[in-house]
Design a protein around this motif. Structure first.
Motif, PDB file in Angstrom:
ATOM      1  N   GLN A  18     -19.818  11.105   4.359  1.00  0.00           N
ATOM      2  CA  GLN A  18     -18.686  10.683   5.396  1.00  0.00           C
ATOM      3  C   GLN A  18     -18.041  11.944   5.101  1.00  0.00           C
ATOM      4  N   SER A  19     -18.372  13.039   4.117  1.00  0.00           N
ATOM      5  CA  SER A  19     -17.517  14.569   4.340  1.00  0.00           C
ATOM      6  C   SER A  19     -17.999  15.721   5.253  1.00  0.00           C
ATOM      7  N   LEU A  20     -19.435  15.046   5.845  1.00  0.00           N
ATOM      8  CA  LEU A  20     -19.900  15.648   7.058  1.00  0.00           C
ATOM      9  C   LEU A  20     -19.306  15.367   8.374  1.00  0.00           C
ATOM     10  N   ILE A  21     -18.902  13.878   8.068  1.00  0.00           N
ATOM     11  CA  ILE A  21     -17.937  13.400   9.174  1.00  0.00           C
ATOM     12  C   ILE A  21     -16.816  13.782   9.857  1.00  0.00           C
ATOM     13  N   LEU A  22     -16.518  14.064   8.577  1.00  0.00           N
ATOM     14  CA  LEU A  22     -14.702  14.586   8.418  1.00  0.00           C
ATOM     15  C   LEU A  22     -14.145  15.608   8.399  1.00  0.00           C
ATOM     16  N   PHE A  75     -16.579   4.484   5.673  1.00  0.00           N
ATOM     17  CA  PHE A  75     -15.361   4.353   6.677  1.00  0.00           C
ATOM     18  C   PHE A  75     -13.946   4.178   5.759  1.00  0.00           C
ATOM     19  N   CYS A  76     -14.250   4.010   4.088  1.00  0.00           N
ATOM     20  CA  CYS A  76     -13.207   4.290   2.642  1.00  0.00           C
ATOM     21  C   CYS A  76     -13.251   5.767   2.891  1.00  0.00           C
ATOM     22  N   VAL A  77     -11.579   6.266   3.050  1.00  0.00           N
ATOM     23  CA  VAL A  77     -11.553   8.056   2.528  1.00  0.00           C
ATOM     24  C   VAL A  77     -10.386   7.755   1.741  1.00  0.00           C
ATOM     25  N   LEU A  78     -10.649   8.071   0.564  1.00  0.00           N
ATOM     26  CA  LEU A  78     -10.128   8.270  -0.640  1.00  0.00           C
ATOM     27  C   LEU A  78      -9.398   9.365  -0.188  1.00  0.00           C
ATOM     28  N   PRO A  79      -7.388   8.760   0.287  1.00  0.00           N
ATOM     29  CA  PRO A  79      -5.546   9.192  -0.036  1.00  0.00           C
ATOM     30  C   PRO A  79      -5.815  10.593  -0.506  1.00  0.00           C
ATOM     31  N   PRO A  80      -5.429  11.574  -0.639  1.00  0.00           N
ATOM     32  CA  PRO A  80      -5.409  12.757  -1.159  1.00  0.00           C
ATOM     33  C   PRO A  80      -4.170  12.553  -2.088  1.00  0.00           C
ATOM     34  N   GLU A 111       5.456  13.916   5.036  1.00  0.00           N
ATOM     35  CA  GLU A 111       5.222  12.476   4.813  1.00  0.00           C
ATOM     36  C   GLU A 111       3.655  12.328   5.154  1.00  0.00           C
ATOM     37  N   PRO A 112       3.090  11.065   4.898  1.00  0.00           N
ATOM     38  CA  PRO A 112       1.592  10.742   4.688  1.00  0.00           C
ATOM     39  C   PRO A 112       0.999  10.880   6.070  1.00  0.00           C
ATOM     40  N   GLU A 113       0.030  11.479   6.335  1.00  0.00           N
ATOM     41  CA  GLU A 113      -0.046  11.857   7.346  1.00  0.00           C
ATOM     42  C   GLU A 113      -1.349  10.093   8.341  1.00  0.00           C
ATOM     43  N   PHE A 114      -1.457   9.321   6.911  1.00  0.00           N
ATOM     44  CA  PHE A 114      -2.127   8.587   7.571  1.00  0.00           C
ATOM     45  C   PHE A 114      -2.158   7.220   6.935  1.00  0.00           C
ATOM     46  N   LYS A 115      -1.261   6.090   7.142  1.00  0.00           N
ATOM     47  CA  LYS A 115      -1.124   4.776   6.556  1.00  0.00           C
ATOM     48  C   LYS A 115      -1.912   4.904   5.302  1.00  0.00           C
ATOM     49  N   MET A 134     -13.532   1.742  -6.421  1.00  0.00           N
ATOM     50  CA  MET A 134     -12.362   2.126  -4.987  1.00  0.00           C
ATOM     51  C   MET A 134     -11.296   1.695  -5.302  1.00  0.00           C
ATOM     52  N   GLU A 135     -10.970   2.818  -4.580  1.00  0.00           N
ATOM     53  CA  GLU A 135      -9.199   3.053  -5.352  1.00  0.00           C
ATOM     54  C   GLU A 135      -8.239   1.191  -4.710  1.00  0.00           C
ATOM     55  N   LYS A 136      -7.836   0.909  -4.715  1.00  0.00           N
ATOM     56  CA  LYS A 136      -6.470  -0.142  -3.857  1.00  0.00           C
ATOM     57  C   LYS A 136      -6.594  -0.161  -2.798  1.00  0.00           C
ATOM     58  N   TYR A 137      -5.497   1.285  -2.924  1.00  0.00           N
ATOM     59  CA  TYR A 137      -5.483   2.000  -1.021  1.00  0.00           C
ATOM     60  C   TYR A 137      -6.387   3.038  -0.707  1.00  0.00           C
ATOM     61  N   PHE A 138      -6.124   2.675   0.642  1.00  0.00           N
ATOM     62  CA  PHE A 138      -7.352   3.777   0.885  1.00  0.00           C
ATOM     63  C   PHE A 138      -6.860   4.359   2.855  1.00  0.00           C
ATOM     64  N   ASN A 139      -7.015   5.164   2.722  1.00  0.00           N
ATOM     65  CA  ASN A 139      -7.009   5.735   4.630  1.00  0.00           C
ATOM     66  C   ASN A 139      -8.308   4.980   5.283  1.00  0.00           C
ATOM     67  N   SER A 140      -8.020   4.846   6.309  1.00  0.00           N
ATOM     68  CA  SER A 140      -9.596   4.090   8.026  1.00  0.00           C
ATOM     69  C   SER A 140     -10.378   5.784   8.055  1.00  0.00           C
ATOM     70  N   MET A 141     -11.582   6.022   8.036  1.00  0.00           N
ATOM     71  CA  MET A 141     -12.049   7.226   8.917  1.00  0.00           C
ATOM     72  C   MET A 141     -11.702   7.164  10.486  1.00  0.00           C
TER      73      MET A 141
END
Length: 650
Positions: free
Chosen positions: A125-129, A203-208, A487-491, A521-528
């Motif tokens: 995932q880190s390579l794709i991002l 596909f589940c990206v941990l938010p900053p 503001e958060p860049e992604f929901k 897995m955090e309850k909240y995540f960003n989508s790739m």
């Protein structure tokens, strides 16, 4: 040998190869002109009067020399053009020092080191991002380097479900496409070991942290408003008040000004900081490691914290081994402090650092196994362990623990993740106390107390405090104030509890639950896919119905359900021409795999799968990043790891 010396040696070798190639070109030119020169010499000897000095013979010789020089100039120009063209193409190569070997087109490995860190699907995932975000990517790939990522035309990910390294090694002739087309590959841990799947890991990206902090901050503000309203209302003595449960974070602990769980190391950070992780991996021997608890409870913002510190010595086994361990609680009380005698003979007590001497250890009878048992009894199931570079201490006690706060990570004075500030300086700067002042070595109790004070000190301020990477500066007049956050860049997307599919692994549920605590897995995540959309990339996925429904319902991704590998191949062949990111999975092998599957059937399925990968590869756009994931497989007795293959389509 250091990494810088390795790079220097590589540069020297590269220069030597270029010089050798240049000399070879000159030699070939000399070989071509030698017969002509020889003939001219013979003619001048047989007929000396025919070619006087300065005649046409010398002119011809000069002409040949001039022609050779012109040809050499042309070759140099061609070489420069080739190099220039190469600079316009992306390139991917491995960078882990432990994996710095000549890439070969077979599946055998010559790596003998036991220190090779486990690699996970999240590393892919880190390579794709990084390929999508470039320098804006906050987590660079730790296992490879992608040069000129802006030149990547598309990203294609193909997953061969059910296939493991067992098949790759046992049936190498069934994978001609992968063997010949992919030279760069890494071994990866099977995600079903910790109740995850390839799509979830990708596909589940941990938010900053900043984004998670904003969510926590907004919820805390709502809580404060409700508390203020309740204070203004007349109290009903007959009605019992119940503490309202926070949907994202429980009530904060004591003096904490923000959730302490925000300081926990994520899975990616645990990997990056080389913490021991409970996974079976072919090149890592952790057979004698134990869990701090047989079962773990979910960690929350009231979970108790404990600080741990160890002292080590060098033994005949040529490794550092435990000689002292100390644990303190949040009240700075010493709960456990003992000397430990290693099983191997000590060759260096490291007294200057450890404070341990032969006289201290000679009467000691406590062994590592007793320490492990005591730690298991002492720590609660949701304990948070704190420490300075705690990964080394956990390796010393040979134990796994999922919930950790590392003071070398939560405080950063350099702006670079790899450059740590020592515990002594951090304590003096933030807690205004001096430690490690004596000349008789460190005191593990003193260091544990200092670590706990540092964590508590940060919790009284804010997440940015003490970390220059998050906007904090030492000269701030009021460092308690949080720097202005964007503001958060992604929901944030909520992950439902049912999404954690325990049935991915046939092992007992309590074992999987214990392992999953390390890969929470955090309850909240960003989508790739939202990241892809934000960067103007179109996306398509061709896979099973469940994955399409779960990840492909929004963010502009085209989700296509497929119930056969043949259909998947046909659909993907067309979509790779029109989309910037394409994901697909081949599932037929997994459906046919059981106890009664014949060898002939296995070979046939593997060959068909490899053939379909090859046909898709032919249709992929030039300069595309192509990733083939062999995820591995679990059974009742053993975990089979997988391999990820990577290349740039030429």
């Amino acid at each position: 040998m250091t990494m810088s010396s390795l790079k220097r040696d590589k540069r020297l070798e590269s220069k030597k190869r270029k010089a050798a190639a240049f000399l070879q070109l000159v030699k070939e030119e000399d070989d071509e002109t030698e017969p002509v020169k020889k003939k001219m010499t013979e003619e001048s000897q047989t007929n000396p009067t025919a070619q006087p000095s300065g005649s046409t013979g010398n002119k011809k010789s000069n002409n040949f020399q001039q022609m050779a020089e012109e040809e050499l100039l042309k070759l140099r120009q061609a070489l420069r053009e080739r190099q220039k063209a190469a600079m316009e193409k992306p390139k991917v190569f491995l960078t882990l020092e432990e994996l710095a070997r000549e890439n070969v087109s077979h599946f055998e490995t010559d790596l003998k080191e036991e220190e090779i860190p486990p690699l996970f699907i999240s590393d892919v995932q880190s390579l794709i991002l990084f390929a999508v975000q470039g320098s804006a990517c906050r987590m660079k790939p730790r296992w490879c380097r992608l040069l000129r990522c802006t030149k990547v035309t598309s990203i294609v990910v193909m997953v061969m479900n059910g296939v493991s390294n067992i098949e790759l090694e046992k049936y190498p002739n069934s994978f001609p496409t992968i063997r010949n087309a992919f030279q760069t590959h890494i071994e990866v841990v099977n995600p079903s070991q910790y109740a995850k799947s390839v799509p979830t890991e990708l596909f589940c990206v941990l938010p900053p942290r900043q984004q998670r902090t904003l969510v926590a901050k907004s919820i805390k503000m709502k809580q404060d408003e409700k508390e203020e309203e309740s204070l203004n209302k007349p109290e009903d003595p007959l009605k019992e008040t119940e503490a309202e449960e926070n949907p994202l974070h429980p009530a904060l602990h004591g003096d904490d000004s923000f959730p302490r769980t925000q300081l926990l190391l994520s899975t990616a950070q645990l990997m990056q900081e080389k913490y021991p992780l409970p996974v079976q991996y072919s090149n890592v021997n952790t057979s004698d490691f134990k869990f701090t608890k047989e079962e773990y409870l979910p960690v929350n913002d009231k979970s108790p914290m404990f600080a741990l510190d160890c002292e080590m010595c060098m033994t005949k086994a040529r490794q550092s081994e435990l000689t002292r361990v100390s644990i303190v609680n949040e009240k700075l009380e010493t709960l456990y402090d003992t000397l430990v005698k290693p099983y191997n003979r000590i060759t260096n007590y490291l007294t200057k650092y450890s404070g341990i001497t032969k006289e201290l250890l000679d009467p000691v009878t406590t062994r590592l196994s007793e320490v492990q048992k005591k730690i298991q009894e002492l720590l609660p199931a949701d304990a948070i362990l704190c420490g300075q570079s705690l990964g080394g201490d956990l390796r010393a006690v040979k134990m796994y623990h999922p919930y950790v706060i590392d003071t070398s990570c939560i405080y950063n004075l350099t702006g670079r993740a790899g450059m740590k500030t020592g515990l002594k300086r951090l304590t003096e700067m933030f807690v205004r106390e001096k430690i490690q002042e004596g000349t008789e070595g460190h005191d593990s109790v003193e260091d544990s107390v200092a670590t706990m004070k540092l964590v508590q000190h940060k919790l009284k301020h804010n997440l940015n405090y003490g970390d220059v990477r998050m906007g904090w500066t030492a000269i701030d007049s009021n460092p308690e104030e949080v720097a202005d956050e964007k503001e958060p860049e992604f929901k944030l997307i909520k992950m439902e509890e049912s999404d954690e599919n325990i049935e991915l692994n046939p092992l007992p549920k309590h074992i999987i639950s214990r392992q999953s605590a390390f890969f929470r897995m955090e309850k909240y995540f960003n989508s790739m896919f939202e990241v892809l959309q934000k960067y103007g990339r179109t996306a398509a996925m061709v896979t099973d119905q469940e994955t399409v429904k779960k990840f492909g319902m929004d963010n502009g991704v085209i989700g296509i359900e497929s119930d056969s590998d043949k259909k998947t191949k046909s659909l993907v062949k067309s979509h790779v021409q029109f989309h910037d990111f394409v994901y697909c999975s081949f599932d037929n092998y997994l459906t046919h795999l059981n106890e009664n599957t014949t060898e002939e059937k296995i070979v046939h399925c593997l060959e068909k799968m490899d053939n379909r990968v090859g046909k898709i590869l032919k249709n992929v756009k030039q300069n595309s990043l192509v990733i083939v994931i062999v995820p591995g497989r679990s059974n009742q007795r053993q975990e089979h790891s997988g391999t990820t293959f990577v290349k740039i389509k030429e």
